[in-house]
Design a protein around this motif. Structure first.
Motif, PDB file in Angstrom:
ATOM      1  N   SER A 152       0.834  -1.211   0.000  1.00 39.19           N
ATOM      2  CA  SER A 152       0.000   0.000   0.000  1.00 39.19           C
ATOM      3  C   SER A 152       0.865   1.256   0.000  1.00 39.19           C
ATOM      4  N   GLU A 153       1.951   1.216   0.792  1.00 39.41           N
ATOM      5  CA  GLU A 153       2.845   2.370   0.901  1.00 39.41           C
ATOM      6  C   GLU A 153       3.521   2.680  -0.439  1.00 39.41           C
ATOM      7  N   ASN A 154       3.772   1.623  -1.219  1.00 35.16           N
ATOM      8  CA  ASN A 154       4.509   1.794  -2.482  1.00 35.16           C
ATOM      9  C   ASN A 154       3.625   1.649  -3.715  1.00 35.16           C
ATOM     10  N   LYS A 155       2.324   1.739  -3.519  1.00 31.77           N
ATOM     11  CA  LYS A 155       1.395   1.609  -4.635  1.00 31.77           C
ATOM     12  C   LYS A 155       1.652   2.709  -5.658  1.00 31.77           C
ATOM     13  N   GLY A 156       1.748   2.296  -6.917  1.00 28.81           N
ATOM     14  CA  GLY A 156       2.002   3.266  -7.980  1.00 28.81           C
ATOM     15  C   GLY A 156       3.459   3.340  -8.378  1.00 28.81           C
ATOM     16  N   MET A 157       4.363   2.987  -7.431  1.00 22.52           N
ATOM     17  CA  MET A 157       5.799   2.998  -7.742  1.00 22.52           C
ATOM     18  C   MET A 157       6.181   1.694  -8.449  1.00 22.52           C
ATOM     19  N   PHE A 158       5.999   0.591  -7.755  1.00 16.28           N
ATOM     20  CA  PHE A 158       6.269  -0.708  -8.380  1.00 16.28           C
ATOM     21  C   PHE A 158       5.204  -1.712  -7.979  1.00 16.28           C
ATOM     22  N   SER A 159       4.150  -1.200  -7.368  1.00 17.99           N
ATOM     23  CA  SER A 159       3.113  -2.103  -6.885  1.00 17.99           C
ATOM     24  C   SER A 159       1.740  -1.611  -7.296  1.00 17.99           C
ATOM     25  N   LEU A 189       2.703 -26.023  -3.236  1.00 22.53           N
ATOM     26  CA  LEU A 189       3.312 -25.103  -4.207  1.00 22.53           C
ATOM     27  C   LEU A 189       2.458 -25.027  -5.468  1.00 22.53           C
ATOM     28  N   GLN A 190       2.023 -26.159  -5.945  1.00 23.46           N
ATOM     29  CA  GLN A 190       1.199 -26.196  -7.155  1.00 23.46           C
ATOM     30  C   GLN A 190      -0.091 -25.421  -6.957  1.00 23.46           C
ATOM     31  N   GLU A 191      -0.683 -25.545  -5.782  1.00 22.74           N
ATOM     32  CA  GLU A 191      -1.914 -24.808  -5.492  1.00 22.74           C
ATOM     33  C   GLU A 191      -1.651 -23.303  -5.476  1.00 22.74           C
ATOM     34  N   ALA A 192      -0.565 -22.909  -4.842  1.00 22.77           N
ATOM     35  CA  ALA A 192      -0.229 -21.483  -4.774  1.00 22.77           C
ATOM     36  C   ALA A 192       0.058 -20.916  -6.162  1.00 22.77           C
ATOM     37  N   PHE A 193       0.818 -21.650  -6.963  1.00 20.92           N
ATOM     38  CA  PHE A 193       1.139 -21.189  -8.317  1.00 20.92           C
ATOM     39  C   PHE A 193      -0.116 -21.082  -9.185  1.00 20.92           C
ATOM     40  N   SER A 194      -1.071 -21.983  -8.973  1.00 24.82           N
ATOM     41  CA  SER A 194      -2.304 -21.943  -9.766  1.00 24.82           C
ATOM     42  C   SER A 194      -3.115 -20.684  -9.478  1.00 24.82           C
ATOM     43  N   ILE A 195      -3.005 -20.178  -8.257  1.00 21.17           N
ATOM     44  CA  ILE A 195      -3.717 -18.945  -7.891  1.00 21.17           C
ATOM     45  C   ILE A 195      -2.952 -17.719  -8.386  1.00 21.17           C
ATOM     46  N   ILE A 196      -1.640 -17.749  -8.194  1.00 19.10           N
ATOM     47  CA  ILE A 196      -0.795 -16.600  -8.558  1.00 19.10           C
ATOM     48  C   ILE A 196      -0.719 -16.404 -10.065  1.00 19.10           C
ATOM     49  N   GLY A 197      -0.586 -17.512 -10.792  1.00 19.75           N
ATOM     50  CA  GLY A 197      -0.502 -17.425 -12.245  1.00 19.75           C
ATOM     51  C   GLY A 197       0.843 -16.893 -12.708  1.00 19.75           C
ATOM     52  N   ASN A 198       0.875 -16.383 -13.943  1.00 21.67           N
ATOM     53  CA  ASN A 198       2.092 -15.804 -14.517  1.00 21.67           C
ATOM     54  C   ASN A 198       1.908 -14.299 -14.642  1.00 21.67           C
ATOM     55  N   ASN A 199       2.796 -13.565 -13.997  1.00 20.98           N
ATOM     56  CA  ASN A 199       2.682 -12.112 -13.968  1.00 20.98           C
ATOM     57  C   ASN A 199       3.928 -11.456 -14.545  1.00 20.98           C
ATOM     58  N   ARG A 200       3.711 -10.360 -15.222  1.00 21.64           N
ATOM     59  CA  ARG A 200       4.848  -9.614 -15.765  1.00 21.64           C
ATOM     60  C   ARG A 200       5.711  -9.082 -14.624  1.00 21.64           C
ATOM     61  N   ASN A 201       5.054  -8.576 -13.585  1.00 16.23           N
ATOM     62  CA  ASN A 201       5.743  -8.120 -12.382  1.00 16.23           C
ATOM     63  C   ASN A 201       5.215  -8.922 -11.201  1.00 16.23           C
ATOM     64  N   GLU A 251       9.113 -29.997 -10.638  1.00 14.89           N
ATOM     65  CA  GLU A 251       7.798 -30.599 -10.857  1.00 14.89           C
ATOM     66  C   GLU A 251       6.748 -29.536 -11.181  1.00 14.89           C
ATOM     67  N   CYS A 252       6.938 -28.348 -10.614  1.00 14.36           N
ATOM     68  CA  CYS A 252       6.011 -27.244 -10.886  1.00 14.36           C
ATOM     69  C   CYS A 252       6.409 -26.445 -12.125  1.00 14.36           C
ATOM     70  N   ASN A 253       7.533 -26.823 -12.760  1.00 15.16           N
ATOM     71  CA  ASN A 253       8.050 -26.113 -13.930  1.00 15.16           C
ATOM     72  C   ASN A 253       8.330 -24.640 -13.605  1.00 15.16           C
ATOM     73  N   ARG A 254       8.974 -24.417 -12.427  1.00 20.02           N
ATOM     74  CA  ARG A 254       9.223 -23.050 -11.984  1.00 20.02           C
ATOM     75  C   ARG A 254      10.692 -22.797 -11.651  1.00 20.02           C
ATOM     76  N   VAL A 255      11.587 -23.608 -12.175  1.00 19.54           N
ATOM     77  CA  VAL A 255      13.008 -23.412 -11.881  1.00 19.54           C
ATOM     78  C   VAL A 255      13.496 -22.078 -12.445  1.00 19.54           C
ATOM     79  N   ALA A 256      13.153 -21.772 -13.688  1.00 21.11           N
ATOM     80  CA  ALA A 256      13.572 -20.508 -14.315  1.00 21.11           C
ATOM     81  C   ALA A 256      12.978 -19.327 -13.561  1.00 21.11           C
ATOM     82  N   TRP A 257      11.725 -19.458 -13.155  1.00 20.36           N
ATOM     83  CA  TRP A 257      11.058 -18.411 -12.358  1.00 20.36           C
ATOM     84  C   TRP A 257      11.849 -18.131 -11.096  1.00 20.36           C
TER      85      TRP A 257
END
Length: 278
Positions: A132-139, A215-227, A254-260
């Protein structure tokens, strides 16, 4: 003895307390200056002056974070600060005395943050405040999706990570070695306590075998984000906390998130503005 009872989740009064005090005195653990030095125990005066310094610095924009070494919840906050390059002071607290957080009378858990002179408790509340404090800057702030993902991180991923961390002497030593030679040997000592407390708090969720599914459950909610979002960085922080374990990298594969994971690690390493660790 009060702090030790707190660590073991024992009642603060009763016959066992005097027995515990007697045994600790016999072992020299309550009076030995050597043990006091090893655990980083500071005098009340030192802790007071340090907190005043941290509070004043926070008013100037340097976040103060009180952490328990190896805690996945503290790791969430540190990952957010590192990735976004926010200046911060980290103060690890003593496991037995917790003197560093003397000022927090009603809240003795970690992490605790000082943000713009105000105390903020709980890792998710800290991240919400920082976003909230940094909203607009990078959030873009802290969304309802962050709320949903953060619950999975806190209630499933973190407990499972703790069970991995304390699952064996080898695992505890491997992760403890990241934080210094002393903690390499202390982590295995506290492993049974860590397992017990986590199981008591989270029940069936505190199971090492659930790390990858959570981890798989968390990634399914988060998805793929540019930031990366606050909840995404929180998840990264929990993973980074135990990245010395082979099971961690296996789960990422297993989650295919090594590069991430590698990309966020590089960004955090390049951006970190950790000021001091006292």
């Amino acid at each position: 003895s009060y702090s030790f009872c707190t660590l073991l989740d024992l009642p603060k009064k009763g016959p066992h307390k005097m027995f515990l005090v007697k045994k600790l005195v016999q072992a020299g653990l309550l009076s030995s200056p050597v043990v006091g030095y090893v655990y980083g125990v500071k005098s009340a005066e030192d802790a007071h002056h340090k907190h005043i310094e941290v509070t004043e610095e926070s008013k100037k924009g340097t976040v103060g974070v009180y952490t328990l070494t190896g805690s996945p919840y503290a790791a969430k906050v540190l990952a957010y600060l590192d990735y976004h390059g926010l200046p911060y002071n980290e103060t690890p607290i003593s496991m037995l005395t917790k003197k560093e957080i003397y000022f927090s009378r009603d809240y003795k858990l970690t992490p605790i943050a000082m943000i713009k002179g105000s105390q903020v408790n709980d890792s998710s509340a800290i991240l919400k405040t920082l976003a909230s404090e940094n909203k607009g800057m990078f959030s873009s702030g802290y969304s309802s999706n962050d709320e949903k993902a953060m619950r999975v991180v806190d209630e499933k991923v973190a407990p499972a990570s703790v069970m991995l961390l304390f699952g064996s002497m080898e695992a505890a030593s491997a992760v403890g070695n990241k934080f210094g030679m002393v903690l390499k040997f202390l982590f295995p000592v506290f492993a049974p306590v860590g397992r017990y407390l986590e199981q008591k708090k989270y029940g069936d969720a505190a199971d090492a075998s659930l790390f990858t599914p959570s981890l798989q459950e968390a990634f399914s909610i988060i998805g793929n984000n540019r930031n990366p979002t606050p909840s995404e960085l929180a998840l990264f922080g929990v993973i980074r906390n135990i990245d010395a374990l082979p099971e961690t990298m296996e789960a990422l594969k297993e989650c295919n998130r090594v590069a991430w994971y590698e990309n966020l690690s590089k960004k955090c390493e390049a951006n970190t503005k950790k000021v001091t660790e006292a």
